[in-house]
Motif scaffolding. Structure first.
Motif, PDB file in Angstrom:
ATOM      1  N   LYS A   1      54.510  38.548  36.705  1.00 35.83           N
ATOM      2  CA  LYS A   1      53.402  39.344  37.262  1.00 35.83           C
ATOM      3  C   LYS A   1      52.549  38.410  38.108  1.00 35.83           C
ATOM      4  O   LYS A   1      51.887  37.517  37.596  1.00 35.83           O
ATOM      5  N   TYR A   2      52.609  38.621  39.402  1.00 34.67           N
ATOM      6  CA  TYR A   2      51.862  37.784  40.335  1.00 34.67           C
ATOM      7  C   TYR A   2      50.391  38.177  40.340  1.00 34.67           C
ATOM      8  O   TYR A   2      50.069  39.365  40.279  1.00 34.67           O
ATOM      9  N   PRO A   3      49.485  37.207  40.443  1.00 36.97           N
ATOM     10  CA  PRO A   3      48.069  37.563  40.587  1.00 36.97           C
ATOM     11  C   PRO A   3      47.822  38.145  41.979  1.00 36.97           C
ATOM     12  O   PRO A   3      48.530  37.828  42.922  1.00 36.97           O
ATOM     13  N   ALA A   4      46.844  39.013  42.068  1.00 36.67           N
ATOM     14  CA  ALA A   4      46.538  39.655  43.357  1.00 36.67           C
ATOM     15  C   ALA A   4      45.994  38.611  44.325  1.00 36.67           C
ATOM     16  O   ALA A   4      45.025  37.912  44.029  1.00 36.67           O
ATOM     17  N   ARG A   5      46.652  38.508  45.469  1.00 38.94           N
ATOM     18  CA  ARG A   5      46.205  37.634  46.549  1.00 38.94           C
ATOM     19  C   ARG A   5      46.174  38.468  47.816  1.00 38.94           C
ATOM     20  O   ARG A   5      47.154  38.524  48.554  1.00 38.94           O
ATOM     21  N   PRO A   6      45.051  39.138  48.094  1.00 32.12           N
ATOM     22  CA  PRO A   6      44.981  40.032  49.257  1.00 32.12           C
ATOM     23  C   PRO A   6      45.251  39.277  50.555  1.00 32.12           C
ATOM     24  O   PRO A   6      44.606  38.281  50.852  1.00 32.12           O
ATOM     25  N   LEU A   7      46.226  39.745  51.311  1.00 34.63           N
ATOM     26  CA  LEU A   7      46.621  39.098  52.554  1.00 34.63           C
ATOM     27  C   LEU A   7      45.917  39.700  53.758  1.00 34.63           C
ATOM     28  O   LEU A   7      45.542  38.993  54.684  1.00 34.63           O
ATOM     29  N   LEU A   8      45.771  41.003  53.769  1.00 35.43           N
ATOM     30  CA  LEU A   8      45.174  41.686  54.902  1.00 35.43           C
ATOM     31  C   LEU A   8      44.017  42.552  54.439  1.00 35.43           C
ATOM     32  O   LEU A   8      44.018  43.060  53.328  1.00 35.43           O
ATOM     33  N   GLY A   9      43.061  42.733  55.305  1.00 36.13           N
ATOM     34  CA  GLY A   9      41.915  43.582  55.011  1.00 36.13           C
ATOM     35  C   GLY A   9      40.960  43.557  56.183  1.00 36.13           C
ATOM     36  O   GLY A   9      41.056  42.710  57.075  1.00 36.13           O
ATOM     37  N   PHE A  10      40.044  44.485  56.193  1.00 37.92           N
ATOM     38  CA  PHE A  10      39.095  44.587  57.296  1.00 37.92           C
ATOM     39  C   PHE A  10      37.743  44.087  56.816  1.00 37.92           C
ATOM     40  O   PHE A  10      37.237  44.525  55.798  1.00 37.92           O
TER      41      PHE A  10
END
Length: 154
Positions: free
Chosen positions: A127-136
């Motif tokens: 289970k990978y930790p959340a690493r947001p790549l894209l966003g505004f």
């Protein structure tokens, strides 16, 4: 944030409708390129769009510890993923999308949302930790507004 996007869209739509389709396509592509460059920079810095750093990688056990051996330096996460081969633009006269398309989109989604996936084809599930790549971000709104104004002044 979505309220800010709505206001930007209303403000810009009146100005953009006066442009020819070719000019509109050029403007949309310019905005998408700027967003792509900014997101690639954030990924290289290991920072989420909201400014928080990515969770650290899981420590790997040293496979062999021989004396006199040069240790490998840790490579930055998503080094290849931020290149133009994987982080792409899809644009036409009406809209533009900056993101991951094709097979790499699944890998990016797993990391972005923090899902569980196999480490390798026949490997264990992790289970990978959340690493947001894209966003505004709010800075993106400002940059888009400035690009629109610069383009319309020409």
């Amino acid at each position: 944030m979505s309220d800010d996007l709505q206001r930007l869209e209303e403000w810009a739509s009146a100005l953009i409708t006066k442009l020819q389709p070719a000019q509109r396509r050029q403007l949309v592509r310019k905005v998408a390129n700027e967003l792509l460059r900014e997101h690639a920079r954030l990924i290289a810095q290991q920072v989420a769009p909201d400014g928080t750093p990515y969770p650290a990688r899981k420590n790997r056990k040293e496979l062999r510890s021989k004396s006199g051996r040069i240790k490998r330096q840790k490579a930055a996460m998503f080094g290849k993923l931020r290149t133009n081969t994987y982080l792409q633009i899809q644009a036409d006269a009406d809209q533009a999308s900056v993101g991951f398309f094709g097979k790499v989109a699944r890998i990016a989604r797993v990391h972005h949302e923090g899902l569980a996936d196999k480490v390798s084809r026949r490997g264990p599930i992790y289970k990978y930790p959340a690493r947001p790549l894209l966003g505004f971000r709010s800075e993106d709104l400002t940059n888009v507004r400035e690009l629109l104004l610069r383009h319309l002044n020409l």
